[in-house]
Design a protein around this motif. Sequence first.
Motif, short mmCIF file in Angstrom:
data_model
loop_
_atom_site.label_atom_id
_atom_site.label_comp_id
_atom_site.label_asym_id
_atom_site.label_seq_id
_atom_site.Cartn_x
_atom_site.Cartn_y
_atom_site.Cartn_z
N THR A 273 1.11 -1.28 -0.10
CA THR A 273 0.10 0.06 -0.03
C THR A 273 1.04 1.13 -0.29
O THR A 273 1.86 1.33 0.58
CB THR A 273 -1.05 0.20 1.32
OG1 THR A 273 -1.15 -1.09 1.85
CG2 THR A 273 -2.18 0.93 0.93
N TRP A 274 0.35 2.24 -0.61
CA TRP A 274 0.94 3.49 -0.50
C TRP A 274 0.58 3.98 0.87
O TRP A 274 -0.45 4.14 1.32
CB TRP A 274 0.34 4.55 -1.49
CG TRP A 274 0.90 4.39 -2.83
CD1 TRP A 274 0.23 3.59 -3.81
CD2 TRP A 274 2.36 4.77 -3.46
NE1 TRP A 274 0.94 3.51 -4.83
CE2 TRP A 274 2.28 4.03 -4.68
CE3 TRP A 274 3.34 5.21 -2.83
CZ2 TRP A 274 3.29 4.24 -5.56
CZ3 TRP A 274 4.56 5.44 -3.71
CH2 TRP A 274 4.35 4.70 -5.00
N VAL A 275 1.68 4.41 1.73
CA VAL A 275 1.44 4.50 3.36
C VAL A 275 2.23 5.79 3.40
O VAL A 275 2.81 6.36 2.53
CB VAL A 275 2.09 3.52 3.97
CG1 VAL A 275 1.10 2.28 3.82
CG2 VAL A 275 3.46 3.39 3.75
N ASN A 276 1.70 6.58 4.64
CA ASN A 276 2.26 7.82 5.20
C ASN A 276 3.40 7.16 5.94
O ASN A 276 3.38 6.58 6.92
CB ASN A 276 1.58 8.50 6.08
CG ASN A 276 -0.09 8.89 5.59
OD1 ASN A 276 0.05 9.51 4.28
ND2 ASN A 276 -1.08 8.46 5.98
N TRP A 277 4.77 7.38 5.24
CA TRP A 277 5.90 6.94 5.97
C TRP A 277 6.71 8.15 6.79
O TRP A 277 6.80 9.24 5.97
CB TRP A 277 6.86 6.31 4.79
CG TRP A 277 8.37 5.78 5.47
CD1 TRP A 277 9.42 6.77 4.86
CD2 TRP A 277 8.67 5.48 6.47
NE1 TRP A 277 10.47 6.04 5.65
CE2 TRP A 277 10.01 5.32 6.62
CE3 TRP A 277 7.73 4.34 7.10
CZ2 TRP A 277 10.79 4.60 7.34
CZ3 TRP A 277 8.78 3.53 7.83
CH2 TRP A 277 9.98 3.52 8.09
N ASN B 282 -3.89 7.85 8.44
CA ASN B 282 -4.10 8.83 8.06
C ASN B 282 -4.44 9.80 9.04
O ASN B 282 -4.30 11.12 9.01
CB ASN B 282 -5.27 8.88 6.97
CG ASN B 282 -5.11 8.33 5.62
OD1 ASN B 282 -3.85 8.20 5.27
ND2 ASN B 282 -6.06 7.83 5.01
N LYS C 229 4.89 9.57 0.90
CA LYS C 229 4.31 8.55 0.43
C LYS C 229 5.23 7.29 0.24
O LYS C 229 6.27 7.78 -0.51
CB LYS C 229 3.41 8.68 -0.94
CG LYS C 229 2.31 9.59 -0.31
CD LYS C 229 1.02 8.60 0.27
CE LYS C 229 -0.21 9.70 0.46
NZ LYS C 229 -1.06 9.03 1.38
N LYS C 230 4.89 6.05 0.57
CA LYS C 230 5.88 5.17 0.14
C LYS C 230 5.16 3.75 0.26
O LYS C 230 4.01 3.58 0.77
CB LYS C 230 6.99 4.86 1.31
CG LYS C 230 7.97 4.05 1.07
CD LYS C 230 8.95 4.15 2.28
CE LYS C 230 9.99 3.07 2.05
NZ LYS C 230 10.97 2.94 3.23
N GLU D 47 1.13 8.10 -9.74
CA GLU D 47 1.38 6.81 -9.19
C GLU D 47 0.50 5.63 -10.05
O GLU D 47 0.61 4.53 -9.60
CB GLU D 47 1.03 6.60 -7.69
CG GLU D 47 2.18 7.55 -6.79
CD GLU D 47 0.96 8.76 -6.51
OE1 GLU D 47 0.26 8.98 -7.31
OE2 GLU D 47 1.40 9.37 -5.42
N LYS E 268 7.37 12.17 -6.79
CA LYS E 268 7.74 10.71 -5.93
C LYS E 268 8.44 11.68 -4.87
O LYS E 268 8.41 11.09 -3.80
CB LYS E 268 8.44 9.87 -6.76
CG LYS E 268 8.00 8.46 -6.10
CD LYS E 268 8.89 7.52 -6.98
CE LYS E 268 7.94 6.50 -7.73
NZ LYS E 268 9.07 5.94 -8.64
N GLU F 60 4.79 15.06 1.37
CA GLU F 60 3.44 15.50 1.57
C GLU F 60 3.16 17.01 1.88
O GLU F 60 2.09 17.38 1.16
CB GLU F 60 2.72 14.48 2.56
CG GLU F 60 2.25 13.36 2.50
CD GLU F 60 1.18 13.33 1.27
OE1 GLU F 60 -0.02 13.62 1.48
OE2 GLU F 60 1.61 13.10 0.31
N GLY G 34 -4.98 7.72 -3.83
CA GLY G 34 -5.85 7.25 -2.98
C GLY G 34 -7.47 7.17 -2.85
O GLY G 34 -8.12 6.62 -2.21
#
Length: 962
Positions: A225-229, A239, A256-257, A334, A358, A362, A401
Amino acid sequence: MYNFKEIEAKWQAQWAQDEVYKVEENDKEKFYVLDMFPYPSGAGLHVGHPLGYIASDIVARYKKLRGFNVLHPMGFDSFGLPAEQYAIQTGQHPAITTATNIKRYKEQLKRIGFNYDWNREVQTSDPNYYKWTQWIFKQIYNSWYNKDTDKAEPISTLIEKFENNGTYNVEAGIEEDWFKELNLDNFPFGEHFAGEFTATDWASMNAIQREKILSHFRLTYLSDTWVNWCPELGTVLANDEVKDGVSERGGYPVVKKLMRQWSMRISAYAQRLLDDLEGLDWSDSIKEVQRNWIGRSDGAMIRFELENHAENIEVFTTRPDTIFGVSFMTLAPEHPLVETITTSDQKDEVNRYVEAVKNKSERDRQANAKTISGAFTGAYAIHPFSGEKVPIWISEYVLMGYGTGAVMAVPSGDQRDYDFAKHFNLAIPPVFEDVDISESANPTKDARVLEGSFLAGLTGHEAIKKSIEEIEGQGFGNGKVNYRMRDAIFSRQRYWGEPFPVYFENELPRLLSDEELPLTLPSVDKYLPTEDGDPPLGRAHKDDWPIFKGDRMECNTMPGWAGSCWYWLRYMDPSNSEAFCDPEKMKYWGNVDLYLGGAEHGTGHLLYSRFWVKILYDLGFIHVNEPFQKMINQGMIGGVIEYILMRKEKTNGQAHFMCKDLAEKEGLENFVKIAVRTDIVSEYGQANSYLTQEALQQFSKWMPEFEHATFECGQGVLRDGNFESKGGESSWLVTKSEQGKMGKRYHNTVDPVEICDHYGADTLRLYEMFLGPLEQHKPWDTNGITGVHGFLKKLFKACTEATDESAANKKELKAIHTLIKKATEDIDRHSFNTVVSAFMIALNELNAVKSKNKEIFKTFAILISPYAPHIAEEMWKVLGQDGYIVNATWPAFNEEYLTEDSYAYPISFNGKMRFKLELPMGLSKEDIEKEVMAFEKTAQYLDGKDPKKVIVVPNKIVNVVV
RNA sequence: ACCCUGGUGGUGGAAUUGGUAGACACGCAAGACUUAAAAUCUUGUGGCCUUAGGGCCGUGCGGGUUCAAGUCCCGCCCGGGGUACCA
């Protein structure tokens, strides 16, 4: 003499000794009042924390006096980021620092005199507790969402369906394109698999293949998943843990990662979470927060064929009526199709754009929201109705998302599409008649669609319906409800959290058995997270794990909210080792009748708890569908934050106090605001006082990071702690006061224990309530505390002087019954501040008539006991009562004592209506006549109307009762 | 930008369904007790006018409904919170 120290220590010891607040299930009616339990951070409680706790304590004590069996527990949310951060800072094992912090918290809480039953304490980091958090995780893992029955069911029912009929008639609450993530190697079905298979297919699969399929249906699942890293924190964040593009805790940048993570399928519950808000007695604002977060929007999914490609692009739109206004399409950078469809001559440009996006954080992405950017892929889609070629662009204004990560752009109706079209010189075809789109887009739905299509002449509203019918009829799309809320990322690359009861075999997750729970944390050398995302538990060797199975253990831990999702259930049966809670006890206590806590948890804890409760409900483990029936969100108590301005210096740790004029001249962006302790500022450097040598030295000692810093002030320069006098001119220390939060980092916390030492716990309790409405945010100041303290002194004095055993007189009865009425009604409607005033008024009246009546003061003691339990207990004893006031009965008020003496004049009009005019005693004849005339005048207006209560205003007070 | 909240004396705030606006408390002022201070007690305290009795104005601004508006309706202004390229 009111010796609060002695009184409070004495009663607290006695309550503890006699376990006065021990709660057991019995045949009385139950009442469950709960506070959001605290994180035991290293800073301890400050005066803001107890605000809600005091209110809930008042309700708990009041309900007990009213004859309810009251559950009022307290515990600690001891897993999670803050506890771990503190452990990292101090270098100790989190378990040790957590225990120390909890001990301090409990001492502080006990000092304020809460009526918690400490036998029921829970700690989320206690293995006996998280054993059940892990157990619940297993239940969630072993479930899927059946849309036909609209609830979660054991995964076995799904397997049964697959065995009997394959995917036929399976309606699961998952994404329609779930199968796209399936690696089709070695599966019985070919590459055109579209998510459907037969019972025969299922039978022909091996266990691994079946498990791979099932994993897409489970309520908790692993996926890329594209996550908040957050690299600084070394973990992914949900989130709701990201605010303004930075981490809520610490304020570090978030990017985003793409990572392989556990998620919780909360999206399956979106509609139920939305619908069930109706039945909850919560404030409109917090319901609204959840509604917005869930973000339901109604629209359509439309499939666009591609020119020269087999794939197609799906878009979600709320405005299918504007489909003839489409002039281009936009994909998120993406989007998986970007690579496939980009033509060779556009490749460079697209790659450059994707790379640039990329690498943006954020926060940067949000900051640049207004700048328009994008790239043309060179590819074209085919308009489903007109067959025209539609150019496909990519742009970061489209988010991967949400929806499908692709939009059909209608510049005439959507401002962002409009701006994009203008910027890149794309067509802006009109959709509606008589709508001006020369300057900006117009999103109206009230205009009529232009000639030239099957939607011609319809209004936007009608066209939405018609277009969906047509899209479905022709088979390239369907009406669709979309939710903004995404599935919740459930893993954290952290040490201090619940380990997953999961190990891996052939890269497939497997669960530990119930007997193997709890899976406790292995020991590791370092708790620090890593910047590349490998969880700290990965540092553990095979032998470090209490249980090691399969190829490897799951090394992520659960997020902070896991334990707090269900803690309210554990209080009912905190030491049960056979189940998370005895069903009989759950039946008795039901759900929480009154929940108190901050509104800031609206999109986190409060949503996730509701989600877990619904799963447990669906699976039949509990019989309530919502955890918190009624909720009050107490406001935050703020503090004054004193800042000083310091020059930003990139060179090693240099900092300067600067003179204000200079700071303004150089521009404030060259300065850092640093919060400092109030007393430092007031003692050494109000905005208009000189900064002295000692002040600088003290300051640099106090904040270790400035030990070697350079400070400048009027008298000279301090370097590495050595002061060089320069004499002559003076400069100002630049300070600025702001109202803000109270917290350790602002150096403005006030310890409630300090107030207890000074004025007593009862004064603190009364005063915090007296500050104003509970829900309101307010700054902490002690200006009014002497008033409240003085009141308690006077009350105690009056009580010790009460010796009169005879019956109370009319005036005394009126004073006390007014108070009973006010206290009862106001606690019932949770207006805690007004009751404090009522106490003061009642005492003033009793003092005015020099009351010494013992019965009156006994009643007073009961009434004030929820607010000020220690003094009430002491009054109770002084007045010669045995036992604890906790076991007394709340008095009922008698309306008879409250009415005024008055004359009554009955008057009637047209025989229809009769009013009673009440006048106070002692008016002269002329006054009465005047009143009657004024009343008659008003009564004429009222005749034929239906007043409930009327007060005639012109001259004097007159009550009219119909 | 959208959605929630709130705006009342010098201050915190009362006014529950439209019905004496400013309860209660802080602060301030005057007085009592005291050598003095603290503590305690008494009195006063929205603004303006008036010797007094009393009058006029007052709940962010402008309109409206009503016998009556802090409260209800319409249009603004300001503060606090949430969400934010959500298609």
